[in-house]
Scaffold this motif. Structure first.
Motif, PDB file in Angstrom:
ATOM      1  N   ASP A 108     -10.017   6.163 -10.840  1.00 26.84           N
ATOM      2  CA  ASP A 108     -10.771   4.926 -10.884  1.00 26.84           C
ATOM      3  C   ASP A 108      -9.873   3.861 -11.482  1.00 26.84           C
ATOM      4  OD1 ASP A 108     -12.701   2.940 -10.993  1.00 26.84           O
ATOM      5  OD2 ASP A 108     -13.346   3.572 -12.994  1.00 26.84           O
ATOM      6  N   PHE A 109      -8.919   3.430 -10.693  1.00 26.65           N
ATOM      7  CA  PHE A 109      -8.121   2.319 -11.181  1.00 26.65           C
ATOM      8  C   PHE A 109      -8.455   1.112 -10.338  1.00 26.65           C
ATOM      9  CE2 PHE A 109      -5.459   5.436  -8.967  1.00 26.65           C
ATOM     10  CZ  PHE A 109      -5.128   4.766  -7.809  1.00 26.65           C
ATOM     11  N   ARG A 110      -8.815   0.048 -11.024  1.00 24.08           N
ATOM     12  CA  ARG A 110      -9.081  -1.186 -10.315  1.00 24.08           C
ATOM     13  C   ARG A 110      -7.988  -2.172 -10.628  1.00 24.08           C
ATOM     14  NH1 ARG A 110     -14.348  -3.111 -12.021  1.00 24.08           N
ATOM     15  NH2 ARG A 110     -13.949  -1.647 -13.713  1.00 24.08           N
ATOM     16  N   ILE A 111      -7.589  -2.906  -9.614  1.00 23.74           N
ATOM     17  CA  ILE A 111      -6.441  -3.785  -9.766  1.00 23.74           C
ATOM     18  C   ILE A 111      -6.841  -5.212  -9.427  1.00 23.74           C
ATOM     19  CG2 ILE A 111      -4.206  -4.329  -8.749  1.00 23.74           C
ATOM     20  CD1 ILE A 111      -3.902  -1.227  -8.488  1.00 23.74           C
ATOM     21  N   LYS A 112      -6.393  -6.103 -10.299  1.00 20.71           N
ATOM     22  CA  LYS A 112      -6.741  -7.506 -10.184  1.00 20.71           C
ATOM     23  C   LYS A 112      -6.233  -8.098  -8.865  1.00 20.71           C
ATOM     24  CE  LYS A 112      -6.419  -9.421 -14.327  1.00 20.71           C
ATOM     25  NZ  LYS A 112      -5.707 -10.040 -15.460  1.00 20.71           N
ATOM     26  N   LEU A 114      -6.509  -7.473  -5.854  1.00 21.80           N
ATOM     27  CA  LEU A 114      -6.036  -6.615  -4.770  1.00 21.80           C
ATOM     28  C   LEU A 114      -6.724  -6.950  -3.445  1.00 21.80           C
ATOM     29  CD1 LEU A 114      -3.991  -4.408  -4.254  1.00 21.80           C
ATOM     30  CD2 LEU A 114      -5.732  -2.702  -4.759  1.00 21.80           C
ATOM     31  N   ASN A 116      -6.868  -9.647  -2.056  1.00 18.60           N
ATOM     32  CA  ASN A 116      -6.065 -10.595  -1.284  1.00 18.60           C
ATOM     33  C   ASN A 116      -4.970  -9.920  -0.457  1.00 18.60           C
ATOM     34  OD1 ASN A 116      -7.551 -12.639  -2.515  1.00 18.60           O
ATOM     35  ND2 ASN A 116      -6.084 -12.808  -4.209  1.00 18.60           N
ATOM     36  N   TYR A 117      -4.741  -8.654  -0.745  1.00 18.22           N
ATOM     37  CA  TYR A 117      -3.685  -7.914  -0.062  1.00 18.22           C
ATOM     38  C   TYR A 117      -4.309  -6.952   0.948  1.00 18.22           C
ATOM     39  CZ  TYR A 117      -0.722  -9.337  -4.018  1.00 18.22           C
ATOM     40  OH  TYR A 117      -0.019 -10.040  -4.960  1.00 18.22           O
ATOM     41  N   LYS A 118      -3.546  -6.650   1.973  1.00 23.80           N
ATOM     42  CA  LYS A 118      -3.974  -5.567   2.862  1.00 23.80           C
ATOM     43  C   LYS A 118      -3.235  -4.292   2.459  1.00 23.80           C
ATOM     44  CE  LYS A 118      -4.384  -3.851   7.448  1.00 23.80           C
ATOM     45  NZ  LYS A 118      -4.650  -4.124   8.847  1.00 23.80           N
ATOM     46  N   VAL A 119      -4.000  -3.330   1.965  1.00 28.52           N
ATOM     47  CA  VAL A 119      -3.391  -2.119   1.411  1.00 28.52           C
ATOM     48  C   VAL A 119      -3.221  -1.070   2.505  1.00 28.52           C
ATOM     49  CG1 VAL A 119      -3.746  -0.186  -0.153  1.00 28.52           C
ATOM     50  CG2 VAL A 119      -4.311  -2.508  -0.895  1.00 28.52           C
ATOM     51  N   LEU A 120      -2.036  -0.534   2.609  1.00 22.98           N
ATOM     52  CA  LEU A 120      -1.787   0.535   3.573  1.00 22.98           C
ATOM     53  C   LEU A 120      -1.506   1.890   2.916  1.00 22.98           C
ATOM     54  CD1 LEU A 120       0.421  -1.499   6.070  1.00 22.98           C
ATOM     55  CD2 LEU A 120      -1.977  -0.868   6.342  1.00 22.98           C
ATOM     56  N   GLU A 121      -0.815   1.868   1.806  1.00 25.53           N
ATOM     57  CA  GLU A 121      -0.474   3.135   1.139  1.00 25.53           C
ATOM     58  C   GLU A 121      -0.570   2.994  -0.374  1.00 25.53           C
ATOM     59  OE1 GLU A 121       3.512   4.461   2.012  1.00 25.53           O
ATOM     60  OE2 GLU A 121       3.449   3.588   4.006  1.00 25.53           O
ATOM     61  N   TYR A 122      -1.008   4.064  -0.997  1.00 27.14           N
ATOM     62  CA  TYR A 122      -0.968   4.198  -2.449  1.00 27.14           C
ATOM     63  C   TYR A 122      -0.010   5.320  -2.823  1.00 27.14           C
ATOM     64  CZ  TYR A 122      -5.325   1.664  -3.560  1.00 27.14           C
ATOM     65  OH  TYR A 122      -6.287   0.717  -3.753  1.00 27.14           O
ATOM     66  N   HIS A 123       0.776   5.104  -3.842  1.00 24.60           N
ATOM     67  CA  HIS A 123       1.598   6.198  -4.355  1.00 24.60           C
ATOM     68  C   HIS A 123       1.547   6.197  -5.868  1.00 24.60           C
ATOM     69  CE1 HIS A 123       3.623   6.949  -0.484  1.00 24.60           C
ATOM     70  NE2 HIS A 123       3.546   5.642  -0.323  1.00 24.60           N
TER      71      HIS A 123
ATOM     72  N   GLU B 103      -1.846  -6.356 -11.787  1.00 25.96           N
ATOM     73  CA  GLU B 103      -2.371  -5.981 -13.099  1.00 25.96           C
ATOM     74  C   GLU B 103      -3.560  -5.049 -12.940  1.00 25.96           C
ATOM     75  OE1 GLU B 103      -0.549  -7.052 -15.480  1.00 25.96           O
ATOM     76  OE2 GLU B 103       0.570  -8.370 -14.116  1.00 25.96           O
ATOM     77  N   SER B 106      -8.799  -1.784 -14.768  1.00 25.91           N
ATOM     78  CA  SER B 106      -9.094  -0.540 -15.462  1.00 25.91           C
ATOM     79  C   SER B 106      -8.222   0.525 -14.855  1.00 25.91           C
ATOM     80  CB  SER B 106     -10.564  -0.173 -15.275  1.00 25.91           C
ATOM     81  OG  SER B 106     -10.786   0.201 -13.926  1.00 25.91           O
ATOM     82  N   TYR B 125       2.586   2.571  -6.983  1.00 20.62           N
ATOM     83  CA  TYR B 125       3.143   1.722  -5.939  1.00 20.62           C
ATOM     84  C   TYR B 125       2.130   1.584  -4.814  1.00 20.62           C
ATOM     85  CZ  TYR B 125       7.735   2.638  -8.059  1.00 20.62           C
ATOM     86  OH  TYR B 125       8.804   2.729  -8.913  1.00 20.62           O
ATOM     87  N   LYS B 127       1.633  -0.184  -0.973  1.00 17.36           N
ATOM     88  CA  LYS B 127       2.337  -0.865   0.116  1.00 17.36           C
ATOM     89  C   LYS B 127       1.334  -1.433   1.094  1.00 17.36           C
ATOM     90  CE  LYS B 127       6.374   2.017  -0.254  1.00 17.36           C
ATOM     91  NZ  LYS B 127       7.478   2.729   0.424  1.00 17.36           N
TER      92      LYS B 127
END
Lengths: 137, 137
Positions: A108-112, A114, A116-123, B103, B106, B125, B127
């Motif tokens: 459960d990580f929320r990112i400020k 985000l 506005n971005y198109k997310v394709l991958e998390y690592h 940033e 949470s 990371y 992408k």
DNA sequence: ATCATTGCAAACACTTTGCATACGC
DNA sequence: GCGTATGCAAAGTGTTTGCAATGAT
């Protein structure tokens, strides 16, 4: 996994199942090491004596494009590949260099901003020392 | 940041503040781009005409060892450095190649069996495509 | 015959190493 | 003067490219 199953998966992704591709995919599925190109090459050259690294590069980037594998950049020097494409974390031991899969209990990580971005991958990459290397300290 | 402050920080970390080191650290602090070695080199060669990439490598690995910067491996080809060493996420745009800081609101990810490992670094990371590149679609 | 795939060899790009020169206390 | 820092050039390593040979339909 049975060879027929592998071929089926490749076909479903629109990849013509050549010997090289089957072997490389099989190797990725069975290896838990997140192998580098070189590891794949060294291990398969026995079975396929004419195999070239170019083919391994071609194949893996094709697989990646088709969503069959993910590319890891946890390593400074070499690219590594993982046949698991679901979300999990990776741990790199700075002593032995091995890369381990880690499972999330909760994520459960929320990112400020985000949205506005198109997310394709998390690592999520974690570096440190693995249990085996800790023992032999 | 004032030059005196930079020198103080370097000294506190046990790094003798040579011109090259001051300039490289200053550049890292001011750049929001998480620059590669080459970007640093190209931008500083005007100010320090004899600067070599070897020195930049030496300097950054020294900084890393002293905990002054972190090394990012989000990029497939090149190593990048970040003067922020607190925990934050990085976003790489696959269109323009830029790397952004993100940033956490949470961060509650728990990972199975992580207590068996000694953790030294976390990297998250992401992408995808950045707001600017999304616009010009 | 045509198109996709493979794979050698060369080219590239980034990083590291060896060593000589220059700098600072 | 001595130890540290710098920087050139060469070597090393992983990746990409060009293109010819092979294979499949």
């Amino acid at each position: 996994m049975k060879k027929e199953k592998l071929i089926k998966i490749l076909k479903e992704k629109g990849i013509s199942p050549t010997l090289q591709r089957i072997k490389i995919y099989e190797y990725l599925l069975e290896s838990k090491e997140h192998p580098t190109i070189d590891m794949i090459y060294k291990d398969l050259i026995g079975e396929i004596p004419t195999l070239s690294k170019t083919t391994i590069y071609n194949t893996l980037y094709l697989f990646k494009e088709k969503g069959l594998v993910q590319e890891l950049t946890i390593d400074e020097n070499e690219i590594r590949f993982d046949a698991r494409t679901d979300l999990h974390a990776h741990f790199k031991c700075i002593k032995c260099g091995k890369i381990f899969d880690l499972e999330f209990i909760s994520k459960d990580f929320r990112i400020k901003n985000l949205e506005n971005y198109k997310v394709l991958e998390y690592h999520l990459y974690i570096k440190g020392i693995c249990p085996d290397c800790l023992k032999s300290y």
